[in-house]
Design an enzyme around this catalytic site. Structure first.
Site, short mmCIF file in Angstrom:
data_model
loop_
_atom_site.label_atom_id
_atom_site.label_comp_id
_atom_site.label_asym_id
_atom_site.label_seq_id
_atom_site.Cartn_x
_atom_site.Cartn_y
_atom_site.Cartn_z
N LYS A 127 -15.69 30.99 -28.90
CA LYS A 127 -16.11 30.21 -27.73
C LYS A 127 -15.45 30.65 -26.43
CE LYS A 127 -17.79 26.16 -28.25
NZ LYS A 127 -19.01 25.56 -27.80
N GLU A 168 -18.03 22.58 -15.63
CA GLU A 168 -18.37 21.23 -16.11
C GLU A 168 -17.59 20.16 -15.33
OE1 GLU A 168 -19.04 21.31 -20.72
OE2 GLU A 168 -17.64 22.89 -20.18
N SER A 181 0.83 -1.21 0.00
CA SER A 181 0.00 0.00 0.00
C SER A 181 0.86 1.26 0.00
CB SER A 181 -0.94 0.02 1.20
OG SER A 181 -0.23 -0.19 2.41
N SER A 208 -11.73 27.69 -27.50
CA SER A 208 -11.76 26.54 -28.38
C SER A 208 -10.62 26.67 -29.38
CB SER A 208 -13.10 26.48 -29.12
OG SER A 208 -12.97 25.70 -30.29
N THR A 257 -39.35 26.73 -11.85
CA THR A 257 -39.68 25.36 -11.48
C THR A 257 -39.83 24.65 -12.83
OG1 THR A 257 -42.06 25.74 -11.47
CG2 THR A 257 -40.93 26.05 -9.38
N HIS A 258 -39.44 23.40 -12.88
CA HIS A 258 -39.41 22.65 -14.14
C HIS A 258 -38.54 23.35 -15.19
CE1 HIS A 258 -43.01 20.57 -12.48
NE2 HIS A 258 -43.35 21.79 -12.12
#
Ligand code: ARG
Length: 459
Positions: free
Chosen positions: A280, A287, A20, A274, A152-153
């Protein structure tokens, strides 16, 4: 270490599967600290002579100095950090090093080292979550009045303030910190002296070692102490929950930074370009925070499954406890710091947010409520009237409060000019002043409470 019993050495792969050291070398500080506490106790109660105890302590400091200067070597023959430290100690002080392992086992050693490591990890996470809260509070204060659509949604629902939205995450992080704090309380007992599994016949002083290492008390059952890793799981579960919160904010930033939303512009520091599309600005850091949450949950799952069904006491499976905890800790640390940086440096496009709130007809509920309150119309009917007004505004591509009174009265004659007092997005947020609501006055109060709590912590 066990040459007395064994005639042959291990197979090469045995050495590799067993070792280990490539990962548990991260425990070197804790391993040295626990060994120093142990030998001080052995000296104090007379299990080893004062001279020997002093020589071992000095030698351990020298080993720690080498580790700090040169790192810990991946010597697979020495298996783990415990054997490595003892071997390095023997190189420095000779045979007397062999007295250090009296009245202990690697089983109570690793349990102690790992608790110490996780304890420090908790303290680190708590500090960075606190700094993240500061960033949220500061930006919420900038935007206590900035109106945006609440969803909402993922459909425009009612206007809220950006400050309110950011302070929602402050609440989540406060609970995350309290989960880590709970885990720390349960963790803070010292396994040292449980030995291999049954305790020891030597007259050790466990209270002394526990105190020296900053634990509240020695653990109460030697079998439990060497064989449970619930403290590591508590950490991983708290880390998973915190990473879920971070990933939701990350997702919102990704969405808000997209051109159709345009609610936020992430700073250059937290964006990438990019190689092919010059226009971009990608929210890669957000992310990755979203992605890391999956990996952290994976680490938690790995240890859950390792521990499931293991008989008491120690089994070597438990050596696999460390990689997922280390991995999760590294990922969580990066995620918190990155999210705090993104929040602190983001430019919120408040004009765009306001426009979206207005054109999303987010004050439709306010119109319906006004019809109930002022014109005494039953809510179901008010809902229907409001729906017609929204349809008309939508057809013309204007906000609700841009509909001329005559058009509203054509839909229902009971509407009068006072209705315009409630149709603006500012009026809509201002009226939601219930405790915990989105009204700027409430948001400022929540910010003041949060600031006071942080100030108290810092004292
Ligand atoms: N490297 C081991 C681990 O991390 C230390 C304990 C080894 N104990 C044993 N009985 N083989 O779990």
């Amino acid at each position: 270490m066990w040459g007395g019993r064994f005639a042959e050495g291990p197979a090469a792969v045995m050495r590799e599967i067993n070792a280990s050291i490539p990962f548990d070398k991260r425990l070197w500080r804790e391993d040295v600290a626990a060994s120093k506490a142990h030998v001080a106790m052995l000296g104090a109660v007379g299990i080893v002579s004062a001279d020997n105890a002093a020589a071992i302590a000095t030698g351990l400091d020298a080993v720690a100095g080498d580790y700090a200067a040169h790192g810990v070597a991946d010597d697979l023959a020495l298996e783990d950090i415990h054997m490595q430290t003892e071997a390095r100690l023997a190189e420095k002080i000779g045979a007397v090093a062999g007295r250090l392992h009296t009245a202990r086992s690697r089983n109570d050693q690793v349990a102690t080292d790992f608790r110490l490591w996780v304890r420090r990890a908790i303290d680190d996470v708590d500090a960075s979550l606190g700094a993240f809260q500061d960033a949220l509070i500061a930006r919420a204060a900038d935007h206590a009045d900035s109106v945006m659509p609440g969803f909402t949604h993922l459909q425009s629902a009612q206007p809220v303030t950006l400050g309110h939205h950011l302070m929602a995450y402050h609440e989540m992080i406060a609970r995350d910190r309290s989960r880590f704090a709970d885990a720390r309380v349960r963790l803070n007992q010292c396994p040292l002296g449980s030995a291999a599994l049954a305790g020891t016949g030597f007259p050790i002083d466990r209270t002394m070692t526990a105190a020296a290492l900053g634990f509240d008390a020695p653990t109460g059952n030697s079998l439990d102490a060497v064989s449970d890793r619930d403290f590591a799981l508590d950490y991983l579960m708290a880390a998973t929950q915190a990473s879920l919160h971070l990933s939701r904010l990350a997702e919102e930033f990704i969405l808000w930074a997209s051109q159709p939303f345009g609610f936020v512009s992430l700073s250059d520091q937290w964006s990438t370009g990019s190689s092919i599309m010059p226009q971009k600005r990608n929210p890669d850091a957000a992310e990755l925070v979203r992605g890391h949450a999956g990996r952290i949950a994976g680490c938690m799952t790995a240890l859950v499954i390792t521990m499931k069904g293991l008989p008491l006491a120690y089994s070597k499976d438990m050596q696999d406890d460390k990689p997922p905890v280390f991995e999760a800790h590294d990922l969580l640390g990066l995620s918190i710091t990155a999210m705090a940086g993104m929040v602190a440096s983001a430019t919120f496009r408040t004009g765009r947010m306001r426009e979206a709130a207005e054109l999303g007809y987010a004050t439709a509920t306010d119109l319906a409520d006004w019809l109930v309150r002022v014109a005494d119309i039953p809510f179901r009917e008010a809902h229907h009237i409001t729906g017609r007004a929204v349809r008309l505004a939508e057809e013309r591509g204007i906000a609700l409060d841009q509909l001329p009174l005559a058009d509203l009265q054509a839909i229902d004659a009971r509407i009068d000019a006072r209705v315009y007092d409630v149709l603006s997005v500012d009026a809509s947020v201002a009226v939601r002043a219930s405790f915990g609501g989105t009204a700027p006055v409430r948001v400022r109060e929540a910010i003041a409470v949060a600031r006071a709590a942080r100030q108290k912590e810092m004292q």
